[in-house]
Design an enzyme around this catalytic site. Structure first.
Site, PDB file in Angstrom:
ATOM      1  N   THR A 318       0.836  -1.199   0.000  1.00 24.22           N
ATOM      2  CA  THR A 318       0.000   0.000   0.000  1.00 24.22           C
ATOM      3  C   THR A 318       0.871   1.249   0.000  1.00 24.22           C
ATOM      4  OG1 THR A 318      -1.695  -1.169   1.233  1.00 24.22           O
ATOM      5  CG2 THR A 318      -1.837   1.226   1.232  1.00 24.22           C
ATOM      6  N   GLY A 319       1.909   1.216   0.824  1.00 18.81           N
ATOM      7  CA  GLY A 319       2.834   2.356   0.856  1.00 18.81           C
ATOM      8  C   GLY A 319       3.427   2.604  -0.517  1.00 18.81           C
ATOM      9  N   TRP A 321       2.357   1.719  -3.375  1.00 16.49           N
ATOM     10  CA  TRP A 321       1.350   2.120  -4.355  1.00 16.49           C
ATOM     11  C   TRP A 321       1.241   3.641  -4.404  1.00 16.49           C
ATOM     12  CZ3 TRP A 321      -3.131   4.957  -4.368  1.00 16.49           C
ATOM     13  CH2 TRP A 321      -3.912   4.842  -5.525  1.00 16.49           C
ATOM     14  N   HIS A 322       1.433   4.288  -3.253  1.00 13.35           N
ATOM     15  CA  HIS A 322       1.297   5.747  -3.200  1.00 13.35           C
ATOM     16  C   HIS A 322       2.449   6.474  -3.855  1.00 13.35           C
ATOM     17  CE1 HIS A 322      -1.831   4.763  -0.283  1.00 13.35           C
ATOM     18  NE2 HIS A 322      -2.324   5.960  -0.557  1.00 13.35           N
ATOM     19  N   GLY A 323       3.550   5.785  -4.048  1.00 15.35           N
ATOM     20  CA  GLY A 323       4.662   6.456  -4.706  1.00 15.35           C
ATOM     21  C   GLY A 323       5.908   5.594  -4.651  1.00 15.35           C
TER      22      GLY A 323
END
Lengths: 468, 385
Positions: A318-319, A321-323
């Site tokens: 998830t982390g 995915w944000h960048g």
């Protein structure tokens, strides 16, 4: 193209509404598909090919998958799903994580590989996840194979949610893709939601964002404890109003064209635990990871040790995915650990505390996280967190701090009220009164004009010196 | 009627919004394009020419958006509306402009706007120039004067709690770079003493004639000239309708400024102006500028690369002054010209020769570098010194 622009409001949207409602129903997906391609390609026309490529790949994977499943060849079908995932993730990896991977490899091995800097195709993180959900859902029997490439193209490229979500899973709108009913009341509702989103973005997020930019750009000599706390507040509010505003606009636009997208934010800053926060923040992403990563990994069905690993995997992803950056990885890991701690250790104890304390704990945990999120460099982020406590010899306050704090107070108050359910509650209570109904359109129109004023001002640029 | 009201309550939002979107879009398409914006003092983007190449590399898209924004109907009024909205919500500066007391609009400068690498470089270049020219012409004849902008002096007019960057620090830095700090004229003290008077425009980023006069006094005294007194001049108001650049940034309705023209009472010599090496004498004051928006151009016709002022009184025994300046020098020059046979005003933004050579060739005996501090910090042409 972004929604909060004159181009979108005064060219694209009117043209889209005209074209969409002028053609017979059976051409409407086509209008949507074509319009979305223009919307997407406006800034970077070359990447339209990418979008079409994605559409074709998953359309044909879906077809093949359908055939194989009909023949009962489940084993072979798995390979088709795998192939679709590899292509989608490959695209995402190449465009989004290529540089990050190469840099990391260079750092570890001391090699000097260089690859060309590519502009990140807008929305690629969103639409690759959406197309993947299609093949997986078909495989799982949760969705029918889509035989109409135009309808499928309209799904993949659908402009309302193309750029910033919500991540609409195929199964959610499969039916509406083939047959939907557009009504005037729905259109009215859509416009209302869209306006709320636009105001959140233009009148709140951009303005509190300006406060954050000023604080982020402070020279070392002007940093103070007060300003760093104000900065944390401002960024946390900016990202909420920006992101949820965008989601609202997406939901509203969807409604205007007859689609129902899932709700993406449910007043996350009202949460009483980090676990609850993540049930309220970017809900469609959380659901996606749960459906397509956490549960397939075994979820909580394979013992506690395995569950811990699964949760950490999901959150590190998830982390990322944000960048593509270490700070995002750290940010994801930070929440993974917090969620585990809550699940395994202090959930019960937390629930016994007064509501105010629960809120405070949650907000602090989330907002400290935003510091990691906001700084590309982990070192910078940790230094910020460190300095917030007056460590490192930072003065507590300064004339500039008081000025910025004082002049931002009304806006800060607005963000606090606006991020809770209270406005909606008030609306629900008043919505049935005659005078409210009569006044609502006037208020809405006024708000739109105000948004336009802010958008126009952004491009207003007096030239100080002599004209060349 | 009743039915219409029912419809309004049910579908009013979408109707009104559609009317606004379609109405504005068609108004923009139907109204003729504007070529130039008076308020912004710049040419506006016209409808870009379409080509497949420009479309594919994205440049058409960018230009089209600029076009849409530049040609948007009632654009100036919308900017004013935004300014009002910001003020209602407790902001005290809008678009980088403090909305001060008594109708004063002042630019807001913070440390990051001023203390840039560009400024450090500019200070070094300036210090080097002052030192070297000081060696050549005599230290008592070469001066540098950096003028703070309004917010530094008119502190009482700033809005509540405003605490902009202390521009005095820039003078301090420059002083530290110089071997002989007496080569600096610091107008802050004298401007401060007169802060109750109208030394800055309320709506513009320049100093007034009166402000320039005090700057002139400080400079004249520092090089041993006896300055003329205020009463030696005839002061004439030339316009009371001046709205300057700072007002343009916020488009707020405020009191306009008054502009003055000062001339020495005693008629000894005659001042003649030559712009950009023209053979023909030009106008010291450009009357036509008062008709337009950019009225500050009244003084010395705005910014020219080279402006030459000749004084026929012969009072100065052949002294010639070179002034390297930004637009602050334009209202300052008439005062300086009273004391010299010739004054050369050089604007580095447009001057493309070798400056030191030029000064030598013209036999310049005295030098002054005159800039406004924020402008100096951001100036990209100081290296030409």
């Amino acid at each position: 193209m972004v929604f909060s622009s004159l181009l979108f409001l005064f060219r694209f949207l009117p043209a889209m509404i005209l074209a969409y409602y002028a053609v017979p129903k059976r051409f409407r997906n086509g209008v949507l598909f074509l319009g979305s391609l223009i919307f997407y390609g406006w800034g970077e026309p070359v990447y339209i090919t990418l979008l079409i490529f994605s559409t074709l790949v998953d359309f044909f994977h879906g077809k093949v998958l359908g055939k194989l499943l009909e023949q009962g060849k489940k084993e072979k079908a798995r390979w088709v799903v795998a192939s679709s995932a590899v292509i989608n993730l490959g695209l995402l990896g190449f465009f989004k994580y290529g540089n990050f991977l190469v840099e990391t490899a260079n750092h570890l091995t001391g090699s000097g590989i260089t690859i060309p800097e590519l502009a990140l195709p807008i929305g690629i993180s969103f639409y690759t996840f959406q197309t993947m959900s299609y093949t997986i859902d078909v495989y799982r029997g949760k969705a029918q194979v889509q035989n109409d490439i135009i309808a499928f193209g309209a799904y993949v490229s659908m402009f309302p949610q193309l750029v910033a979500g919500p991540i609409v899973r195929y199964s959610t709108i499969a039916e509406e893709l083939d047959q939907r009913k557009e009504t005037w009341s729905q259109f009215e509702e859509g416009v209302r939601i869209f306006l709320i989103g636009l105001a959140k973005k233009v009148l709140i997020a951009n303005r509190i964002g300006a406060v954050w930019s000023e604080i982020q750009g402070l020279p070392e000599a002007d940093r103070t404890v007060v300003l760093l706390w104000l900065g944390m507040f401002a960024f946390g509010m900016q990202i909420y109003f920006d992101f949820s505003g965008y989601s609202d606009m997406a939901v509203g636009l969807g409604r205007m064209f007859g689609f129902h997208f899932p709700e993406n934010f449910r007043y996350p800053y009202q949460a009483k635990s980090v676990t609850e926060f993540w049930h309220r923040w970017h809900i469609s992403l959380g659901t996606w990871f749960k459906e397509y990563v956490y549960i397939p990994l075994g979820g909580n069905r394979k013992g506690q040790a395995r569950q811990v690993i699964n949760i950490m995997t999901v959150w590190l992803l998830t982390g990322l995915w944000h960048g593509a950056g270490w700070n995002f990885l750290a940010w994801g890991g930070y929440f993974g650990i917090l969620l585990l701690l809550e699940k395994l250790i202090w959930k019960k104890r937390l629930e016994g505390l007064p509501a105010g304390v629960q809120s405070l704990y949650t907000l602090l945990a989330v907002f400290f996280g935003w510091i990691l999120f906001a700084h590309d460099s982990l070192a910078e982020g940790s230094r910020y967190l460190w300095q917030m406590w007056g460590l490192g010899g930072l003065p507590f306050t300064s004339g500039r701090s008081w000025y910025l704090l004082f002049t931002s107070l009304p806006l800060m108050l607005l963000t606090c009220v606006g991020s809770t359910e209270s406005v909606k509650r008030l609306w629900d209570r008043l919505a049935n009164r005659q005078w409210v109904r009569a006044a609502a359109p006037v208020v809405a129109g006024g708000m739109l004009i105000l948004c336009i004023a802010y958008l126009v001002d952004a491009g207003y640029n007096p030239f100080l010196y002599f004209r060349f | 009627m009743k039915r219409l009201f029912q419809l309004w309550k049910k579908y009013g939002i979408s109707c009104l919004v559609l009317v606004i979107l379609f109405g504005w879009a068609s108004a923009e398409i139907l109204l003729p394009d504007q070529a130039f914006s008076q308020t912004e003092n710049r040419y506006l983007q016209r409808l870009p020419e379409f080509s497949l190449k420009a479309l594919l590399d994205g440049s058409y898209g960018k230009k089209y958006e600029a076009y849409l924004s530049d040609q948007f109907p009632v654009r100036d009024q919308l900017v004013a509306l935004k300014t009002e909205a910001e003020l209602i919500q407790g902001k005290e500066d809008v678009n980088g402009v403090y909305i001060g007391k008594d109708g004063y609009l002042m630019e807001r400068f913070e440390r990051e706007d001023i203390e840039t690498e560009q400024m450090e470089q500019n200070l070094k270049d300036l210090a080097g120039f002052l030192e070297e020219e000081g060696e050549r012409l005599g230290k008592d004849r070469v001066r540098g004067m950096l003028v703070p902008s309004a917010s530094q002096i008119l502190k009482e007019k700033l809005p509540f709690l405003a605490a902009p960057y202390d521009q005095g620090l820039v003078m301090g830095k420059l002083r530290g770079l110089l071997e002989s700090p007496e080569q600096l004229v610091d107008p802050e003290t004298v401007l401060n003493e007169h802060r109750e008077e109208e030394i800055y425009y309320k709506t513009d980023h320049h100093w007034t004639m009166l402000g320039a006069y005090y700057g002139y006094r400080a400079w004249a005294e520092s090089i041993g000239l006896e300055p003329y007194e205020i009463c030696d001049f005839d002061r004439k108001t030339v316009t009371e309708e001046f709205f300057g650049t700072v007002q343009a940034k916020v488009n707020r309705k405020t009191e306009p400024d008054t502009m003055e023209r000062w001339s020495l009472k005693k008629e000894e010599g005659e001042l003649q102006v030559f712009y950009d090496e023209s053979e023909e004498a030009g106008e010291m004051y450009t009357q036509a500028a008062l008709e337009g928006r950019d009225k500050y151009r009244f003084y010395l016709d705005g910014n020219h690369a080279l402006t030459e002022i000749r004084n026929s009184s012969g009072e100065s025994q052949g002294r010639k002054l070179g002034v390297v300046k930004d637009s602050y020098g334009n209202s300052f020059a008439p005062f300086a010209a009273c004391h010299f046979d010739m004054v050369f005003l050089i604007d580095l933004r447009y001057f493309n020769g070798n400056i030191r050579e030029f000064l030598k060739e013209q036999g310049v005996t005295d030098l002054l570098v005159l800039y406004r501090i924020p402008g100096f910090a951001a100036e990209e042409t100081i290296w030409k010194l």
